[in-house]
Design a protein around this motif. Structure first.
Motif, PDB file in Angstrom:
ATOM      1  N   LEU A  61      17.489  -0.351   1.992  1.00 51.35           N
ATOM      2  CA  LEU A  61      18.920  -0.056   2.035  1.00 51.35           C
ATOM      3  C   LEU A  61      19.307   0.956   0.959  1.00 51.35           C
ATOM      4  N   TYR A  62      18.701   0.827  -0.208  1.00 50.13           N
ATOM      5  CA  TYR A  62      18.970   1.776  -1.299  1.00 50.13           C
ATOM      6  C   TYR A  62      18.501   3.183  -0.909  1.00 50.13           C
ATOM      7  N   LEU A  63      17.351   3.274  -0.250  1.00 52.40           N
ATOM      8  CA  LEU A  63      16.791   4.579   0.119  1.00 52.40           C
ATOM      9  C   LEU A  63      17.596   5.286   1.201  1.00 52.40           C
ATOM     10  N   VAL A  64      18.376   4.541   1.966  1.00 54.16           N
ATOM     11  CA  VAL A  64      19.242   5.179   2.964  1.00 54.16           C
ATOM     12  C   VAL A  64      20.191   6.163   2.279  1.00 54.16           C
ATOM     13  N   GLU A  65      20.736   5.760   1.122  1.00 56.23           N
ATOM     14  CA  GLU A  65      21.658   6.614   0.368  1.00 56.23           C
ATOM     15  C   GLU A  65      20.948   7.451  -0.699  1.00 56.23           C
ATOM     16  N   ASN A  66      19.735   7.052  -1.059  1.00 51.75           N
ATOM     17  CA  ASN A  66      18.995   7.736  -2.135  1.00 51.75           C
ATOM     18  C   ASN A  66      17.564   8.015  -1.669  1.00 51.75           C
ATOM     19  N   PRO A  67      17.398   8.869  -0.652  1.00 50.97           N
ATOM     20  CA  PRO A  67      16.094   9.047   0.006  1.00 50.97           C
ATOM     21  C   PRO A  67      15.005   9.675  -0.865  1.00 50.97           C
ATOM     22  N   ASN A  68      15.387  10.258  -1.991  1.00 53.50           N
ATOM     23  CA  ASN A  68      14.397  10.947  -2.820  1.00 53.50           C
ATOM     24  C   ASN A  68      14.002  10.167  -4.073  1.00 53.50           C
ATOM     25  N   ASP A  69      14.434   8.920  -4.171  1.00 51.54           N
ATOM     26  CA  ASP A  69      14.107   8.104  -5.345  1.00 51.54           C
ATOM     27  C   ASP A  69      12.669   7.597  -5.228  1.00 51.54           C
ATOM     28  N   MET A  70      11.790   8.167  -6.031  1.00 51.17           N
ATOM     29  CA  MET A  70      10.359   7.840  -5.943  1.00 51.17           C
ATOM     30  C   MET A  70      10.060   6.422  -6.408  1.00 51.17           C
ATOM     31  N   ASN A  71      10.841   5.908  -7.362  1.00 53.49           N
ATOM     32  CA  ASN A  71      10.623   4.533  -7.827  1.00 53.49           C
ATOM     33  C   ASN A  71      10.875   3.531  -6.698  1.00 53.49           C
ATOM     34  N   ALA A  72      11.947   3.756  -5.940  1.00 50.34           N
ATOM     35  CA  ALA A  72      12.264   2.862  -4.831  1.00 50.34           C
ATOM     36  C   ALA A  72      11.216   2.967  -3.729  1.00 50.34           C
ATOM     37  N   LYS A  73      10.733   4.184  -3.467  1.00 53.02           N
ATOM     38  CA  LYS A  73       9.671   4.359  -2.464  1.00 53.02           C
ATOM     39  C   LYS A  73       8.413   3.600  -2.885  1.00 53.02           C
ATOM     40  N   ARG A  74       8.084   3.695  -4.179  1.00 49.66           N
ATOM     41  CA  ARG A  74       6.910   2.994  -4.693  1.00 49.66           C
ATOM     42  C   ARG A  74       7.106   1.486  -4.632  1.00 49.66           C
ATOM     43  N   ASP A  75       8.300   1.015  -4.966  1.00 49.70           N
ATOM     44  CA  ASP A  75       8.595  -0.416  -4.874  1.00 49.70           C
ATOM     45  C   ASP A  75       8.399  -0.928  -3.450  1.00 49.70           C
ATOM     46  N   LEU A  76       8.870  -0.165  -2.498  1.00 45.03           N
ATOM     47  CA  LEU A  76       8.779  -0.571  -1.093  1.00 45.03           C
ATOM     48  C   LEU A  76       7.322  -0.660  -0.648  1.00 45.03           C
ATOM     49  N   LEU A  77       6.544   0.345  -1.023  1.00 45.50           N
ATOM     50  CA  LEU A  77       5.129   0.380  -0.617  1.00 45.50           C
ATOM     51  C   LEU A  77       4.327  -0.732  -1.288  1.00 45.50           C
ATOM     52  N   THR A  78       4.476  -0.885  -2.597  1.00 49.25           N
ATOM     53  CA  THR A  78       3.685  -1.901  -3.308  1.00 49.25           C
ATOM     54  C   THR A  78       4.098  -3.310  -2.889  1.00 49.25           C
ATOM     55  N   SER A  79       5.384  -3.525  -2.649  1.00 49.14           N
ATOM     56  CA  SER A  79       5.846  -4.846  -2.200  1.00 49.14           C
ATOM     57  C   SER A  79       5.241  -5.200  -0.850  1.00 49.14           C
ATOM     58  N   LYS A  80       5.158  -4.223   0.034  1.00 45.56           N
ATOM     59  CA  LYS A  80       4.575  -4.447   1.361  1.00 45.56           C
ATOM     60  C   LYS A  80       3.100  -4.833   1.244  1.00 45.56           C
ATOM     61  N   ILE A  81       2.363  -4.109   0.417  1.00 45.20           N
ATOM     62  CA  ILE A  81       0.928  -4.376   0.249  1.00 45.20           C
ATOM     63  C   ILE A  81       0.709  -5.769  -0.345  1.00 45.20           C
ATOM     64  N   ILE A  82       1.454  -6.083  -1.407  1.00 47.52           N
ATOM     65  CA  ILE A  82       1.293  -7.379  -2.085  1.00 47.52           C
ATOM     66  C   ILE A  82       1.701  -8.520  -1.162  1.00 47.52           C
ATOM     67  N   PHE A  83       2.784  -8.330  -0.398  1.00 44.25           N
ATOM     68  CA  PHE A  83       3.243  -9.369   0.518  1.00 44.25           C
ATOM     69  C   PHE A  83       2.146  -9.728   1.519  1.00 44.25           C
ATOM     70  N   GLU A  84       1.535  -8.736   2.111  1.00 44.33           N
ATOM     71  CA  GLU A  84       0.483  -8.992   3.102  1.00 44.33           C
ATOM     72  C   GLU A  84      -0.731  -9.658   2.469  1.00 44.33           C
ATOM     73  N   LYS A  85      -1.106  -9.182   1.289  1.00 43.29           N
ATOM     74  CA  LYS A  85      -2.274  -9.739   0.607  1.00 43.29           C
ATOM     75  C   LYS A  85      -2.036 -11.191   0.217  1.00 43.29           C
ATOM     76  N   GLN A  86      -0.873 -11.479  -0.343  1.00 41.30           N
ATOM     77  CA  GLN A  86      -0.599 -12.838  -0.793  1.00 41.30           C
ATOM     78  C   GLN A  86      -0.453 -13.800   0.371  1.00 41.30           C
ATOM     79  N   ASN A  87       0.064 -13.338   1.499  1.00 41.64           N
ATOM     80  CA  ASN A  87       0.148 -14.214   2.663  1.00 41.64           C
ATOM     81  C   ASN A  87      -1.244 -14.665   3.087  1.00 41.64           C
ATOM     82  N   GLY A  88      -2.203 -13.736   3.004  1.00 37.95           N
ATOM     83  CA  GLY A  88      -3.587 -14.075   3.327  1.00 37.95           C
ATOM     84  C   GLY A  88      -4.181 -15.077   2.350  1.00 37.95           C
ATOM     85  N   ILE A  89      -3.872 -14.907   1.073  1.00 32.54           N
ATOM     86  CA  ILE A  89      -4.373 -15.820   0.034  1.00 32.54           C
ATOM     87  C   ILE A  89      -3.842 -17.236   0.254  1.00 32.54           C
ATOM     88  N   ILE A  90      -2.549 -17.341   0.546  1.00 27.23           N
ATOM     89  CA  ILE A  90      -1.950 -18.659   0.778  1.00 27.23           C
ATOM     90  C   ILE A  90      -2.601 -19.328   1.977  1.00 27.23           C
TER      91      ILE A  90
END
Length: 289
Positions: A61-90
């Protein structure tokens, strides 16, 4: 000869009893674990999944208004990777059907959610994420509840072995406290999510009330943590840091409800608040009862 036989027989009985006791102790030790994890760790990790799904929605939602914010892009990508990995661990570490069934439900919702967060930020998909995020949150929260229920059965069995019911009750109370502290991480991200959802371009009849609900839930749970019997000097210190972060919002409720914070400011405050409560949660995880 008879004495020798008696001695050998007695010695064999001794060995067998030692083996049985050793096996019982090993079983008891195995039962207090969630696979390769402790149950405290499992509650923490499964609880973090709630936060990650809200963080991904907030970042989008933040990136809709701030599409060039690299920190938010990185947060989105790393959160996605960690979410999938941790679901597998559980899933890999659970032996409980209810937990596995609930993880399967998470996976089902995740398929649709993942497609949305991987799309180029748009208002249309942002609205779909607003609609879908609560379903994913509920399903991840159901997994946390299943892990705690799984630990409850283990603690009861272990208390019977040790004849220490008080210890078992304290262990369950600690897991609930880990759950509450971990939920604060999620609420911090959810607060940011509905702050952005409440802006004029995305706002609907529910977003303002949702923002108020999240605010009050987060504020109320802080009091519960402050009076926890598991607090020590380190936890008190980290709670004080978390409270100082929270005061930035609590002292500015009008700005919160009327879009008075700059987008980048709200994005950072909610991330800082999540980090502060994560530090508290980790300390609760390490408490011994």
């Amino acid at each position: 000869m008879k004495n020798n036989f008696t001695l050998k027989y007695t010695f064999l009985l001794f060995l067998v009893s030692m083996l049985v006791c050793g096996s019982s102790e090993l079983i008891a030790q195995q039962n207090i674990k969630y696979g390769m994890l402790t149950f405290n760790k499992a509650v923490n990790v499964s609880g973090k999944q709630r936060m990650l799904c809200q963080k991904m929605a907030k970042s989008y939602l933040y990136l809709v208004e701030n599409p060039n914010d690299m920190n938010a892009k990185r947060d989105l990508l790393t959160s996605k990777i960690i979410f999938e990995k941790q679901n597998g661990i559980i899933a890999q570490n659970s032996s409980y059907k209810l937990t596995k069934d609930r993880l399967a439900k998470v996976d089902g919702i995740w398929v649709s959610f993942k497609k949305l967060i991987e799309s180029n930020p748009s208002y249309d998909n942002a609205k779909k994420i607003i609609d879908l995020n609560t379903d994913l949150l509920k399903s991840t929260n159901d997994v946390v509840s299943a892990v705690i229920m799984e630990s409850k059965g283990v603690v009861q069995n272990d208390a019977n072995v040790l004849e220490d019911a008080d210890s078992g009750e304290s262990s369950l109370e600690l897991k609930e406290t880990i759950n509450i502290a971990g939920r604060q991480r999620m609420l911090a991200q959810r607060l940011g999510l509905y702050y952005f959802a409440n802006q004029s371009t995305l706002k609907d009849k529910n977003t303002e009330q949702m923002l108020k609900n999240v605010y009050h839930e987060l504020d109320g749970a802080i009091t519960m943590l402050l009076i926890s019997d598991f607090n020590n000097s380190k936890i008190d210190e980290k709670l004080a840091i978390a409270m100082s972060k929270w005061e930035q919002i609590r002292n500015n409720q009008d700005k919160l409800m009327n879009q008075g914070f700059k987008s980048v400011e709200m994005y950072k405050i909610t991330n800082d608040l999540t980090k502060a409560f994560n530090a508290v949660t980790i300390l609760y995880e390490k408490v011994k009862v």
